[in-house]
Design a protein around this motif. Structure first.
Motif, PDB file in Angstrom:
ATOM      1  N   HIS A   2      14.071  12.854 -13.569  1.00 46.64           N
ATOM      2  CA  HIS A   2      13.122  11.609 -13.359  1.00 46.64           C
ATOM      3  C   HIS A   2      13.647  10.398 -13.896  1.00 46.64           C
ATOM      4  CE1 HIS A   2       9.111  10.953 -11.644  1.00 46.64           C
ATOM      5  NE2 HIS A   2       9.014  10.339 -12.661  1.00 46.64           N
ATOM      6  N   TYR A   5      10.808   3.861 -15.338  1.00 48.34           N
ATOM      7  CA  TYR A   5      10.895   2.171 -14.766  1.00 48.34           C
ATOM      8  C   TYR A   5      10.429   1.297 -15.848  1.00 48.34           C
ATOM      9  CZ  TYR A   5      12.513   3.762 -10.415  1.00 48.34           C
ATOM     10  OH  TYR A   5      13.433   4.351  -9.298  1.00 48.34           O
ATOM     11  N   THR A   7      10.882  -1.691 -14.925  1.00 52.15           N
ATOM     12  CA  THR A   7      10.839  -2.955 -14.175  1.00 52.15           C
ATOM     13  C   THR A   7       9.674  -3.823 -14.222  1.00 52.15           C
ATOM     14  OG1 THR A   7      10.418  -1.732 -12.292  1.00 52.15           O
ATOM     15  CG2 THR A   7      12.733  -2.047 -12.577  1.00 52.15           C
ATOM     16  N   PRO A  10       7.636  -4.374  -8.478  1.00 54.35           N
ATOM     17  CA  PRO A  10       6.918  -2.917  -8.578  1.00 54.35           C
ATOM     18  C   PRO A  10       7.457  -2.450  -9.920  1.00 54.35           C
ATOM     19  CG  PRO A  10       7.550  -3.079  -6.237  1.00 54.35           C
ATOM     20  CD  PRO A  10       8.070  -4.425  -6.978  1.00 54.35           C
ATOM     21  N   SER A  11       6.699  -1.603 -10.560  1.00 49.70           N
ATOM     22  CA  SER A  11       6.966  -1.100 -11.882  1.00 49.70           C
ATOM     23  C   SER A  11       6.488   0.203 -11.970  1.00 49.70           C
ATOM     24  CB  SER A  11       6.065  -1.881 -12.979  1.00 49.70           C
ATOM     25  OG  SER A  11       6.408  -1.725 -14.307  1.00 49.70           O
ATOM     26  N   ALA A  12       6.566   0.763 -13.152  1.00 50.28           N
ATOM     27  CA  ALA A  12       6.376   2.367 -13.302  1.00 50.28           C
ATOM     28  C   ALA A  12       4.834   2.627 -12.801  1.00 50.28           C
ATOM     29  CB  ALA A  12       6.351   2.673 -14.850  1.00 50.28           C
ATOM     30  N   LEU A  13       4.572   3.585 -12.167  1.00 48.15           N
ATOM     31  CA  LEU A  13       3.105   3.928 -11.705  1.00 48.15           C
ATOM     32  C   LEU A  13       2.609   4.456 -13.053  1.00 48.15           C
ATOM     33  CD1 LEU A  13       3.636   6.042  -8.345  1.00 48.15           C
ATOM     34  CD2 LEU A  13       3.255   3.617  -9.087  1.00 48.15           C
ATOM     35  N   ASN A  18      -0.665   9.672  -9.437  1.00 45.37           N
ATOM     36  CA  ASN A  18      -0.489  10.869  -8.721  1.00 45.37           C
ATOM     37  C   ASN A  18      -1.804  11.821  -8.301  1.00 45.37           C
ATOM     38  OD1 ASN A  18       1.226  12.482  -7.315  1.00 45.37           O
ATOM     39  ND2 ASN A  18       2.840  12.394  -9.041  1.00 45.37           N
ATOM     40  N   LEU A  21      -4.047   9.869  -5.994  1.00 50.05           N
ATOM     41  CA  LEU A  21      -3.588   9.676  -4.744  1.00 50.05           C
ATOM     42  C   LEU A  21      -3.882  11.239  -3.965  1.00 50.05           C
ATOM     43  CD1 LEU A  21       0.103   8.505  -4.592  1.00 50.05           C
ATOM     44  CD2 LEU A  21      -1.566   8.313  -2.746  1.00 50.05           C
ATOM     45  N   ILE A  25      -6.301  11.619  -0.663  1.00 54.03           N
ATOM     46  CA  ILE A  25      -5.919  12.237   0.748  1.00 54.03           C
ATOM     47  C   ILE A  25      -7.015  13.465   0.950  1.00 54.03           C
ATOM     48  CG2 ILE A  25      -4.209  13.598   1.906  1.00 54.03           C
ATOM     49  CD1 ILE A  25      -2.257  12.055   0.657  1.00 54.03           C
ATOM     50  N   GLN A 188       0.714  -4.193  -8.569  1.00 53.14           N
ATOM     51  CA  GLN A 188       1.849  -3.555  -9.086  1.00 53.14           C
ATOM     52  C   GLN A 188       2.606  -4.084 -10.183  1.00 53.14           C
ATOM     53  OE1 GLN A 188       1.824  -5.954  -6.962  1.00 53.14           O
ATOM     54  NE2 GLN A 188       3.534  -7.328  -6.755  1.00 53.14           N
ATOM     55  N   PRO A 194       1.236   1.098  -6.594  1.00 57.91           N
ATOM     56  CA  PRO A 194       2.130   0.769  -5.408  1.00 57.91           C
ATOM     57  C   PRO A 194       1.730  -0.797  -5.022  1.00 57.91           C
ATOM     58  CG  PRO A 194       1.181   2.976  -4.976  1.00 57.91           C
ATOM     59  CD  PRO A 194       0.439   2.242  -6.180  1.00 57.91           C
ATOM     60  N   ALA A 195       2.658  -1.646  -4.659  1.00 63.08           N
ATOM     61  CA  ALA A 195       2.514  -2.847  -4.287  1.00 63.08           C
ATOM     62  C   ALA A 195       1.807  -2.963  -2.989  1.00 63.08           C
ATOM     63  CB  ALA A 195       3.824  -3.694  -4.426  1.00 63.08           C
ATOM     64  N   GLY A 196       1.054  -4.165  -2.707  1.00 62.83           N
ATOM     65  CA  GLY A 196       0.581  -4.362  -1.331  1.00 62.83           C
ATOM     66  C   GLY A 196      -0.957  -4.955  -1.611  1.00 62.83           C
ATOM     67  N   LEU A 245      -6.136   2.363   0.192  1.00 62.37           N
ATOM     68  CA  LEU A 245      -5.667   3.077  -0.706  1.00 62.37           C
ATOM     69  C   LEU A 245      -5.309   2.155  -2.013  1.00 62.37           C
ATOM     70  CD1 LEU A 245      -4.146   5.700  -1.729  1.00 62.37           C
ATOM     71  CD2 LEU A 245      -2.071   4.821  -0.994  1.00 62.37           C
TER      72      LEU A 245
END
Lengths: 359, 359
Positions: A2, A5, A7, A10-13, A18, A21, A25, A188, A194-196, A245
């Motif tokens: 694993h 991140y 960064t 986008p970066s670490a979640l 999880n 998410l 669903i 993000q 998650p980006a968007g 989402l």
């Protein structure tokens, strides 16, 4: 193995993503109509949690766009007839000024050298300016405009709208909402999602300005005209089928942050920034790009690398740690480390240790 | 108990989505930079799979927007100086015409009664028209414009750009790409993905038109100017930080569809549409809203309900089946059933059986 991140987006979640998410669903939220009560409840929860987390006053609305880039465009279309003023201290604040020019507005630009900030004292009063654009945290260079400058700008521009780019600093920064009219961020960055999705915060003065422009017959856009978004938002919906989402996860993570306590999260951010800036101060290759400690970002920590960025990045990769390179022309001379809430104290300490092993 | 979704978007998730989502998280794709090789590879795979799936000619580019609403806006901004022509056969095709008007273009509208289509023979030739907008599949009413009408429109408008709304029919429809210049769809319809991404297909004539407008000094937008998107897309990137997850999942599901075979998927769609239209033909409450079989949608099946929509929807809910209500003013007089690839033959058969039990 694993990867960790660090960064800058986008970066670490965020650690709970999880779980949320799976829930989204299993509960069918991703298949439910965006006009259903199910969706409105998701929107409502996200709005309420954000409002509490940010201590947002009632005269502000929360709207959803696809990105911060879109917020820039919608601000120009909906709140400016002729003239904007931009404090430019890096690539992203410059891009906002460029968007004003794309729409043929007169953009007055005060620029700082990268790694520095615009001296607000030098900005001239101008009652033709309709929108003043401040970048609180410039993700490209890790420089941060102090909040007290907002008061000074408000004094100079009592009638203009003031908008704050907090793309990579909300909810860590506690913005003075009584002095500003708009702010925005992307999910993000500090929210670890998650980006968007972009989040655009506007007060009633922005709405009134958009009305004024439309009454004059000025084009303010179409499906994402501010007035359409505002009206639909009051009914907890979007004009288009949105990133459901993203809106759902944002509400849940904002809820998790409320549970932990925003004060605690802000304190940890300062502690972790200290681990990076002070923990690396004797490193032979590194020194903070932003010399002046007062304007150094807590959330995006940028270091000069004497041209050794690639080697440092690759060495860390061997240890399954991913950091960002410099932005644009700084690609090989900077490293950028995100210090967002998703990343724990131990991870930042481990990263600093590993970097110190690279000589 | 798990619900079965037959809603016309957001809709049932494609069966492999869960698996791909886990993969995206485990491989760190949601934390990787949108400027990294990792992201470019994702973009490339999605583009390649879509290109193959749709049999898209080389002179077409695939671009990502946030929604089909955005495609409407970007088409108007980037390909129209003065005049558009719209075939309006429902709420969504009407909204596109409204967006042209929002941007102060002259929008010539040919309207059909809802449930019917515009008779292309009645459309007058007009060499001032720059963009002809056809809706292949009107999601609000379940009416479908036959593909042969595209040839007739091309003959009448040899120089105009022709754009096809295939929001709820791609990749089921095999579009005549040699006759059109642009098409678009949303990923929450036939691809069975979480909402928040639009896909815009443009050919070189659209690019040339945008160049022509810009050379004339016309405002074509800002960060999502067609020319910027096109240029960045050639390097497998987006201007803004995009919906990386959406792009990733789209590529993976397009790959799964290729494995299954698009011919097979299209045949199954026709079979399932038959199960609905013929299986429900003796139902005392229901009859297809679109009387003329030739223009009945295969992907969004709409039925008149004699005002009993709510009861039918609620009865099905008791059996954990969720269908759509009528759109807008048809809310209580229609039901809408999505017949997308995510839904298997057995599920559609089971749905038809359950509906036949409701008398």
């Amino acid at each position: 193995m694993h990867q960790l991140y660090f960064t800058p987006g986008p970066s670490a979640l965020y650690p709970t993503v999880n779980l949320h998410l799976k829930d989204a669903i299993n509960k069918g939220y991703l298949s439910a109509s965006h006009r259903s009560a199910t969706f409105k409840d998701i929107y409502k929860e996200t709005e309420n949690n954000l409002r509490t987390l940010l201590s947002l006053p009632d005269n502000f609305s929360i709207l959803f766009t696809s990105s911060a880039n879109e917020v820039w465009e919608r601000l120009i279309q909906n709140t400016v007839e002729n003239k904007t003023l931009h404090l430019v201290n890096g690539a992203f604040s410059k891009r906002f000024a460029d968007i004003a020019t794309d729409y043929k507005k007169e953009a007055v630009v005060y620029s700082a050298k990268e790694g520095e900030i615009v001296n607000v004292g030098e900005i001239k009063e101008d009652n033709e300016v309709e929108l003043v654009a401040i970048t609180h945290n410039e993700t490209s260079t890790g420089v941060s405009q102090p909040l007290e400058d907002i008061q000074k700008l408000r004094n100079k521009f009592p009638d203009a709208l003031i908008t704050v780019d907090a793309v990579s600093s909300l909810p860590i920064v506690d913005l003075p909402y009584d002095l500003i009219d708009s702010a925005y961020f992307s999910i993000q960055k500090c929210f670890g999602l998650p980006a968007g999705l972009g989040v655009w915060i506007v007060n009633n003065r922005c709405i009134e300005k958009a009305e004024k422009l439309e009454n004059k017959g000025i084009i303010t856009g179409s499906y994402h005209r501010l007035l359409s978004m505002y009206k639909k938002g009051k009914d907890y919906q979007n004009i288009e089928t949105p990133n459901v989402l993203g809106i759902y996860l944002l509400g849940k993570v904002a809820g998790d942050m409320l549970t932990k306590g925003i004060g605690q999260i802000r304190n940890e951010t300062i502690y972790k920034a200290g681990v990076l800036y002070y923990g690396l101060q004797t490193h032979p290759l590194l020194n903070p790009f932003v010399g002046n400690e007062r304007i150094r970002s807590h959330t995006v920590c940028v270091f000069n690398t004497k041209g050794e960025s690639e080697r440092i990045i690759n060495e860390l990769k061997k240890n399954n740690m991913v950091i960002g390179s410099g932005y644009g022309s700084f690609k090989s001379n900077h490293i950028r480390i995100a210090n967002f809430p998703a990343t724990g104290k131990e991870q930042i300490e481990m990263l600093a240790d590993k970097i110190n092993e690279i000589q």
